[in-house]
Write an enzyme that holds these catalytic residues in place. Sequence first.
Site, PDB file in Angstrom:
ATOM      1  N   TYR A   1      30.889  57.470  37.485  1.00 14.69           N
ATOM      2  CA  TYR A   1      30.223  56.195  37.887  1.00 14.69           C
ATOM      3  C   TYR A   1      28.750  56.115  37.497  1.00 14.69           C
ATOM      4  CZ  TYR A   1      33.278  54.273  41.702  1.00 14.69           C
ATOM      5  OH  TYR A   1      34.248  53.684  42.453  1.00 14.69           O
ATOM      6  N   GLU A   2      28.287  54.940  37.110  1.00 11.69           N
ATOM      7  CA  GLU A   2      26.842  54.673  36.959  1.00 11.69           C
ATOM      8  C   GLU A   2      26.144  55.652  36.042  1.00 11.69           C
ATOM      9  OE1 GLU A   2      25.344  52.118  38.016  1.00 11.69           O
ATOM     10  OE2 GLU A   2      26.576  51.335  39.633  1.00 11.69           O
ATOM     11  N   GLY A   3      26.826  56.022  34.969  1.00 11.31           N
ATOM     12  CA  GLY A   3      26.236  56.998  34.052  1.00 11.31           C
ATOM     13  C   GLY A   3      26.776  58.377  34.352  1.00 11.31           C
TER      14      GLY A   3
END
Lengths: 603, 603
Positions: free
Chosen positions: B442-444
């Site tokens: 997630y998110e990078g």
Amino acid sequence: MANTYIEMETLKFLLFNVHDLKTVLEQEQFEEYDEESIAMMLDSVKDFSDKELYPYYREMDENPAHFKDGEIIVHPQVKKYMKAGGEMGFLSGPFSYEAGGMQMPSMVVHASAFIQETANNHLPGYIGLTVGAAELIVHFGNQFLKDTYVPKMMAGEWSGTMCLTEPQAGSSLSDIVTTAVPNGDSYKINGQKIFISGGDYKGAENIVHLVLARIKGAPAGTKGISLFVVPKNRFDADGNLEYNDVTTVGDFQKMGQRGYCTTHLFFGDKEDCTGWLVGEPNQGLKYMFLMMNGARIAVGRGAAAIATGAYHASVSYAKERPQGRELQRTGKKDASQEQTLIINHPDVRRMLLLQKVITEGSLSLVFLTSRYQDLSQSLPDAESRAKYKLLLEILTPVVKTYPSEMGITSVNNGVQVLGGYGFCSDYILQQYLRDIRISAIYEGTTGIQSQDLLGRKITMENGKALKLLSEEIMNSIKESMAHESLKPLAEKLGSKLELTQKVLQSLMGYAMKGDYQRFLADATPFMEFFSTIIMAWQWLDIGREAQKALVSADTSFSTEFYENKIHAMQFYFKYELPKTTGLSEILMDKQALTLNTEKHLFA
Amino acid sequence: MANTYIEMETLKFLLFNVHDLKTVLEQEQFEEYDEESIAMMLDSVKDFSDKELYPYYREMDENPAHFKDGEIIVHPQVKKYMKAGGEMGFLSGPFSYEAGGMQMPSMVVHASAFIQETANNHLPGYIGLTVGAAELIVHFGNQFLKDTYVPKMMAGEWSGTMCLTEPQAGSSLSDIVTTAVPNGDSYKINGQKIFISGGDYKGAENIVHLVLARIKGAPAGTKGISLFVVPKNRFDADGNLEYNDVTTVGDFQKMGQRGYCTTHLFFGDKEDCTGWLVGEPNQGLKYMFLMMNGARIAVGRGAAAIATGAYHASVSYAKERPQGRELQRTGKKDASQEQTLIINHPDVRRMLLLQKVITEGSLSLVFLTSRYQDLSQSLPDAESRAKYKLLLEILTPVVKTYPSEMGITSVNNGVQVLGGYGFCSDYILQQYLRDIRISAIYEGTTGIQSQDLLGRKITMENGKALKLLSEEIMNSIKESMAHESLKPLAEKLGSKLELTQKVLQSLMGYAMKGDYQRFLADATPFMEFFSTIIMAWQWLDIGREAQKALVSADTSFSTEFYENKIHAMQFYFKYELPKTTGLSEILMDKQALTLNTEKHLFA
């Protein structure tokens, strides 16, 4: 991407070149086999796996084995696989000619099973347990038991299981309470067993359970446990099968290996369950443990196989998935460029190489230990046999544990290679991750294996096994020193052997003072330390064989293949071996922080 | 065992004592809050979680969100939770009074969300993304957008999402191809987005998508990406909601977080999808990243929360499960003894302590970074604000990554504590293990975060952020040196700071020579190295606060509580910190083994 779950070249290189199957085949016991026939046989196992195993891998997960109306429903492929296993010799392979088997070397049996498990780890267990159960009968049972059960089992007509665990007795087998009451030539069995893999399935003609139980009046603890054959169906007076009061009362749904049923069995619910004693009374656990080395190699092999399947799935993805741009040497990216394949990103290459060294190293360890098993049984002189027996003993907990624990790490990296897709059910990586998790628990958890390694195997016969093992590793180091390019790695491994001595001296201090609790408290970090060094030895051997092949212009495999093995060896020494430095700090730290002296740590 | 998913004392100790919420509350921006009111509020969040979140945790996994007949079916609790979130201020908490919010400190918002996520990590994301979407509108949108969307979102009536990923553009957002064509005051949107969490669900009145797209003619790469509000339903001329041509075409079934829907959306399939530009054209990615620190803290927080729930589940099991006997000091076991609880086995205690130091340390890091966020926004002088902004920047990739990566390790140990039961669906541990896996993606991903840490944050403003961070750690070391019992640990941390300098000097050598590819190749091992040291700092701070409380006979918490924190600190320093020795060897090793020079490594 179809069928990219194994690379047969690496398997053959490890089996034939690095672990020298030839020497094993030269023993009288295996004289009917040669390398060529084995290679062909393994290719046919791969063909079989392509057709009969891999295509069902995903669907066995999506339609798990389950308990319904008093029966266990499994995928239809289970019965087909058992039958094929009989025909192809998967079941009879490990047995002697005398017992009706094919008398194959353990190395070859493991190679065959490994191929199958890379394709689909939900199926081979059905055969593996049948073999294990039949082995107990062959080795310790009387002629009646052998005649009654073994031929049917080798043919794949009847399945077998191992019934050890009870609700209150898992890691602690001394607490088994299932009872056996003498009744003429046989016994009345009463009790329940849980976590029984392959314990029952609809359509099975018979299931032959090998059951640990206590004969009435037997001593407490492990010394009072006996082994029984308890079939689901027994023969009546007319030679027809009749129900033997073995009831399936439920199953265990699991996060992985969902096609491989795990059952809960009642024996003698209607007081009509007959068991036949195997061997002598009160020797059950001993018999079980005599077969345990093989079972533990098999768990490590299965973990190595799952991680291998996952490795190839993530490599395939990385070779096809464009994402982002290559970082130029200058740190710039050019958005007008085409996207690059993710296999070109260093961090992805690092994750894939980590998977490669864990999986190929694990398979190497499986072949090493099964080689020791073969030599311990087939060499002509007793002293050599004893030597290899000890080497097998000391490495058994390692081959069970390293592929399991580091296999989880490996598959976890495989998932990461796929990014968000790794987490999605449409991609297979998440299934491998769920499947492999059981390996560190099966057949003795990592904690149990680690206590076995440090508390029993390292110290056995005054450290003789460790001494023999050190000699094996020193020989490898010496041989490697002859190659200029391997020298620094060989020296590094030598220094880690010395570090092992230091760590053990420090730990043995506790044992010498009689403080065994302290001695064993950090057995698990010791296992990680020790097995990481063992794997460096494996990689040095692999790298050296590749180096020798390059020098001698051996064309059995491509130049690139050899170079990649050398590269992987360097990767292992750079990225994995340094862990042992920190682990040695932990192991030599004098603080005791996990003993049960501070009762309320988790209040 | 009901509801043992969090221990509120530890959360409060970390929030109030270790991370000194008081100083934050003293700032003008937060003057309406005091410690007492916050503590009461958090207790009410715990009550709410007991009743409305934890009871649905398992069933949301067993009945996953799924796509059916063009709609996403979610658990009925989703709508109830959104509504309750509006009423309880979960949605308005982070917003300023001016924006209609409750102007709560980030520390408190994270504490509240953490409690909820320990109880059930499948639900809070629906609110988290709605807050994130509303924040983008509040910060960068015009008055029309604010008036139209924000009140409904804060009330929990409309959900929000973030639409970044496309099939060809995940980690590489520069490759987004969704288009926006000017059409009067608004734009026509056309494209597809995947992996959209909370992207749609049956019964939602409206979903407000914050969409990254390219205005026709915009520059290539990240410089041509704009941000749009694209609601599922728009207002027609009469002020009624009408369909805005946002179609849900499918979903992603996942190995975990199965109650949290993940959707595949088409925008403008019928050429009738309207979007409204947020802020200026071509600034979309900048806006997104301005809100990214909060989002990344949130992912780390969620991972810490899942691992915390798992920790308490495994402790509860270990306190109730008898198995085996305590090893006596002499190494003997007495089979006639009662079985002991597994929590008394050193190896189980080691696994539980490992979980404890990872989870509590992770929560400490979440509070530290959100404290930096609060101070960077609320302190009166600009220089101090800038200082905390830089501290927040450098620790953001760490707070995203450490709880995610080590959280997986932690839950994996939690499964192991349960043995075979850990693998079974009847026990909750396997669900935590499946759920937490996404956090490192997630998110990078971890790889992206690691490149951010080493390639951007360490070097930013000539290393100023790192200098400030080192000062913070040095202050902690100095303060700890005043306590005799902490001295050895403080010195150890000091030596690790020096080692960090050495490692960085070695790595910077590549950057100075202009070889950025080499510089960043081992960014991920560097992240592991760096974050392990940051966590030692966290534990030194926790231990010191506990030590001070013992000395001053502070009775806010029990003596045992403080002693256990000190014990956990010692555990971290003994068992976790030594990893950094081996990692530093890796990072200073001069061999390049992962660069894309040898193309055929995986041939």
